[in-house]
Design a protein around this motif. Structure first.
Motif, PDB file in Angstrom:
ATOM      1  N   ASP A 176       0.849  -1.189   0.000  1.00 31.24           N
ATOM      2  CA  ASP A 176       0.000   0.000   0.000  1.00 31.24           C
ATOM      3  C   ASP A 176       0.886   1.241   0.000  1.00 31.24           C
ATOM      4  OD1 ASP A 176      -2.953  -0.921   0.499  1.00 31.24           O
ATOM      5  OD2 ASP A 176      -1.733  -2.132   1.856  1.00 31.24           O
ATOM      6  N   TYR A 177       0.518   2.222  -0.803  1.00 35.25           N
ATOM      7  CA  TYR A 177       1.294   3.452  -0.916  1.00 35.25           C
ATOM      8  C   TYR A 177       0.373   4.645  -0.692  1.00 35.25           C
ATOM      9  CZ  TYR A 177       3.852   0.169  -4.000  1.00 35.25           C
ATOM     10  OH  TYR A 177       4.455  -0.930  -4.566  1.00 35.25           O
ATOM     11  N   ILE A 206       7.378 -10.440  -9.359  1.00 38.95           N
ATOM     12  CA  ILE A 206       6.479  -9.967 -10.412  1.00 38.95           C
ATOM     13  C   ILE A 206       5.355  -9.192  -9.736  1.00 38.95           C
ATOM     14  CG2 ILE A 206       5.265 -12.210 -10.466  1.00 38.95           C
ATOM     15  CD1 ILE A 206       4.755 -11.631 -13.490  1.00 38.95           C
ATOM     16  N   LEU A 207       5.177  -7.927 -10.131  1.00 36.93           N
ATOM     17  CA  LEU A 207       4.253  -7.018  -9.464  1.00 36.93           C
ATOM     18  C   LEU A 207       3.131  -6.613 -10.405  1.00 36.93           C
ATOM     19  CD1 LEU A 207       5.087  -4.042  -7.165  1.00 36.93           C
ATOM     20  CD2 LEU A 207       3.809  -3.579  -9.266  1.00 36.93           C
ATOM     21  N   VAL A 208       1.905  -6.592  -9.890  1.00 38.03           N
ATOM     22  CA  VAL A 208       0.761  -6.103 -10.654  1.00 38.03           C
ATOM     23  C   VAL A 208       0.128  -4.954  -9.878  1.00 38.03           C
ATOM     24  CG1 VAL A 208      -0.770  -7.870  -9.648  1.00 38.03           C
ATOM     25  CG2 VAL A 208      -1.445  -6.673 -11.749  1.00 38.03           C
ATOM     26  N   LEU A 209      -0.121  -3.846 -10.553  1.00 38.59           N
ATOM     27  CA  LEU A 209      -0.735  -2.677  -9.931  1.00 38.59           C
ATOM     28  C   LEU A 209      -2.247  -2.772 -10.051  1.00 38.59           C
ATOM     29  CD1 LEU A 209      -0.353   0.097  -8.580  1.00 38.59           C
ATOM     30  CD2 LEU A 209      -0.303   1.091 -10.883  1.00 38.59           C
ATOM     31  N   LEU A 233       3.504   2.735 -14.234  1.00 38.17           N
ATOM     32  CA  LEU A 233       2.468   1.701 -14.288  1.00 38.17           C
ATOM     33  C   LEU A 233       1.094   2.289 -14.009  1.00 38.17           C
ATOM     34  CD1 LEU A 233       4.076  -1.312 -12.344  1.00 38.17           C
ATOM     35  CD2 LEU A 233       4.362  -0.643 -14.750  1.00 38.17           C
ATOM     36  N   GLN A 234       0.119   1.790 -14.753  1.00 37.21           N
ATOM     37  CA  GLN A 234      -1.291   2.090 -14.525  1.00 37.21           C
ATOM     38  C   GLN A 234      -1.985   0.810 -14.071  1.00 37.21           C
ATOM     39  OE1 GLN A 234      -2.173   5.194 -14.684  1.00 37.21           O
ATOM     40  NE2 GLN A 234      -0.352   5.989 -15.735  1.00 37.21           N
ATOM     41  N   PRO A 235      -3.193   0.911 -13.488  1.00 40.60           N
ATOM     42  CA  PRO A 235      -3.874  -0.301 -13.012  1.00 40.60           C
ATOM     43  C   PRO A 235      -3.937  -1.385 -14.085  1.00 40.60           C
ATOM     44  CG  PRO A 235      -5.017   1.627 -12.213  1.00 40.60           C
ATOM     45  CD  PRO A 235      -3.953   2.127 -13.152  1.00 40.60           C
ATOM     46  N   GLY A 236      -3.560  -2.598 -13.685  1.00 40.16           N
ATOM     47  CA  GLY A 236      -3.525  -3.730 -14.600  1.00 40.16           C
ATOM     48  C   GLY A 236      -2.170  -3.984 -15.210  1.00 40.16           C
ATOM     49  N   ALA A 249      -0.669  -2.478  -4.805  1.00 39.10           N
ATOM     50  CA  ALA A 249      -0.084  -3.478  -5.706  1.00 39.10           C
ATOM     51  C   ALA A 249       0.046  -4.804  -4.980  1.00 39.10           C
ATOM     52  CB  ALA A 249       1.284  -3.023  -6.213  1.00 39.10           C
ATOM     53  N   PHE A 250       0.018  -5.883  -5.738  1.00 39.21           N
ATOM     54  CA  PHE A 250       0.320  -7.213  -5.225  1.00 39.21           C
ATOM     55  C   PHE A 250       1.529  -7.733  -5.997  1.00 39.21           C
ATOM     56  CE2 PHE A 250      -3.828  -6.789  -3.510  1.00 39.21           C
ATOM     57  CZ  PHE A 250      -3.947  -7.702  -2.479  1.00 39.21           C
ATOM     58  N   ALA A 251       2.371  -8.496  -5.298  1.00 40.08           N
ATOM     59  CA  ALA A 251       3.558  -9.041  -5.959  1.00 40.08           C
ATOM     60  C   ALA A 251       3.786 -10.475  -5.516  1.00 40.08           C
ATOM     61  CB  ALA A 251       4.788  -8.189  -5.647  1.00 40.08           C
ATOM     62  N   GLY A 252       4.167 -11.306  -6.472  1.00 44.25           N
ATOM     63  CA  GLY A 252       4.570 -12.676  -6.177  1.00 44.25           C
ATOM     64  C   GLY A 252       6.080 -12.781  -6.223  1.00 44.25           C
ATOM     65  N   LEU A 253       6.637 -13.615  -5.343  1.00 42.88           N
ATOM     66  CA  LEU A 253       8.092 -13.798  -5.267  1.00 42.88           C
ATOM     67  C   LEU A 253       8.427 -15.277  -5.360  1.00 42.88           C
ATOM     68  CD1 LEU A 253       7.427 -11.431  -2.693  1.00 42.88           C
ATOM     69  CD2 LEU A 253       9.690 -10.961  -3.587  1.00 42.88           C
ATOM     70  N   SER A 254       9.574 -15.559  -6.000  1.00 39.41           N
ATOM     71  CA  SER A 254       9.943 -16.945  -6.285  1.00 39.41           C
ATOM     72  C   SER A 254      10.738 -17.571  -5.142  1.00 39.41           C
ATOM     73  CB  SER A 254      10.749 -17.018  -7.586  1.00 39.41           C
ATOM     74  OG  SER A 254      11.936 -16.236  -7.466  1.00 39.41           O
ATOM     75  N   SER A 255      10.281 -17.350  -3.921  1.00 42.13           N
ATOM     76  CA  SER A 255      10.894 -17.957  -2.743  1.00 42.13           C
ATOM     77  C   SER A 255       9.865 -17.977  -1.635  1.00 42.13           C
ATOM     78  CB  SER A 255      12.120 -17.161  -2.283  1.00 42.13           C
ATOM     79  OG  SER A 255      12.588 -17.629  -1.021  1.00 42.13           O
ATOM     80  N   GLN A 256       9.946 -18.984  -0.771  1.00 41.98           N
ATOM     81  CA  GLN A 256       9.057 -19.012   0.388  1.00 41.98           C
ATOM     82  C   GLN A 256       9.471 -17.977   1.428  1.00 41.98           C
ATOM     83  OE1 GLN A 256       9.793 -23.099   1.597  1.00 41.98           O
ATOM     84  NE2 GLN A 256      10.960 -22.407   3.371  1.00 41.98           N
ATOM     85  N   ASN A 257      10.702 -17.451   1.308  1.00 41.74           N
ATOM     86  CA  ASN A 257      11.205 -16.427   2.218  1.00 41.74           C
ATOM     87  C   ASN A 257      12.266 -15.624   1.465  1.00 41.74           C
ATOM     88  OD1 ASN A 257      11.926 -14.831   4.347  1.00 41.74           O
ATOM     89  ND2 ASN A 257      12.515 -16.508   5.710  1.00 41.74           N
TER      90      ASN A 257
END
Length: 222
Positions: A101-102, A119-122, A146-149, A172-180
């Motif tokens: 959140d910003y 990988i981040l999606v706005l 970046l704009q929404p989407g 924004a939500f972001a996925g990361l390629s590690s459990q930590n």
């Protein structure tokens, strides 16, 4: 077989063995729910794991990611992390998630994840995002508005950032390629280390007056 061919074969075999040893083994069970106390563990795969027969739905569940985090702080942003510490069932799966959140003009300051690409999606608002490549690549800046989407990728280990350049909050939500994935925030790490790095060293490294470095260390002191 000639000596030269033998050497090539041995070299290739050594490289293959090295590559095999460089990666974690694939999981040998459906899941491996992490536990803190090894005396209760049955399997070991990255962390001690509870007996799979004792696993329950809550081991794979985290509530409330629809709720905004507080941005009442010096950088005016908030990262809500969902990794193996929040969802024990993520253990050995190599993935995690964050919500960011910003506030208007808030930022996620320059930082790096030592163990993951991102990988981040706005979803809401307008972000200026980017990463800087390594010295080997002449420290090139890769940046976009970046704009929404819109989606943007930050490669593993690269210093990257996000800044809300709009007048409204951003999410924004972001996925990361590690459990930590780990986080190293550059300014906090360099100027807020405990104990502090010798300011004379930092003054030379950053080409700054030593008094400016001392002032920065005072600001970032843990």
């Amino acid at each position: 077989m000639t000596v030269s061919k033998s050497l090539v074969l041995i070299t290739i075999l050594a490289l293959v063995i090295s590559f095999v040893k460089a990666y974690d083994p694939s999981p040998l069970q459906d899941f491996c729910v992490a536990i803190d106390d090894p005396k209760d563990g049955v399997f070991v795969n990255g962390k001690f794991c509870k007996d799979p027969k004792q696993a329950k739905a809550d081991d794979f569940f985290f509530p409330g990611l629809n709720m905004a985090g507080s941005t009442d702080n010096k950088v005016r942003s908030n990262v809500t992390t969902v990794n193996v510490e929040q969802i024990p069932g993520l253990n050995t799966m190599g993935i995690s998630l964050v919500r960011i959140d910003y506030a208007p003009y808030g930022q996620n300051p320059p930082h790096t994840h030592p163990r993951a690409s991102e990988i981040l999606v706005l979803l809401e608002g307008t972000l200026y995002v980017g990463f800087v490549s390594s010295n080997q690549d002449n420290n090139r800046l890769f940046a976009k508005i970046l704009q929404p989407g819109d989606v943007f990728v930050f490669p593993i280990g690269m210093i990257h950032f996000q800044v809300n350049v709009g007048k409204t909050p951003a999410v924004a939500f972001a996925g990361l390629s590690s459990q930590n994935a780990g986080v190293i925030t550059i300014a906090d790490t360099v100027f807020g280390s405990n104990p502090p790095i010798n300011p004379d060293f930092l003054a030379m490294a950053f080409q700054l007056d030593v008094n400016i470095v001392k002032d920065l260390e005072a600001k970032f002191k843990n």
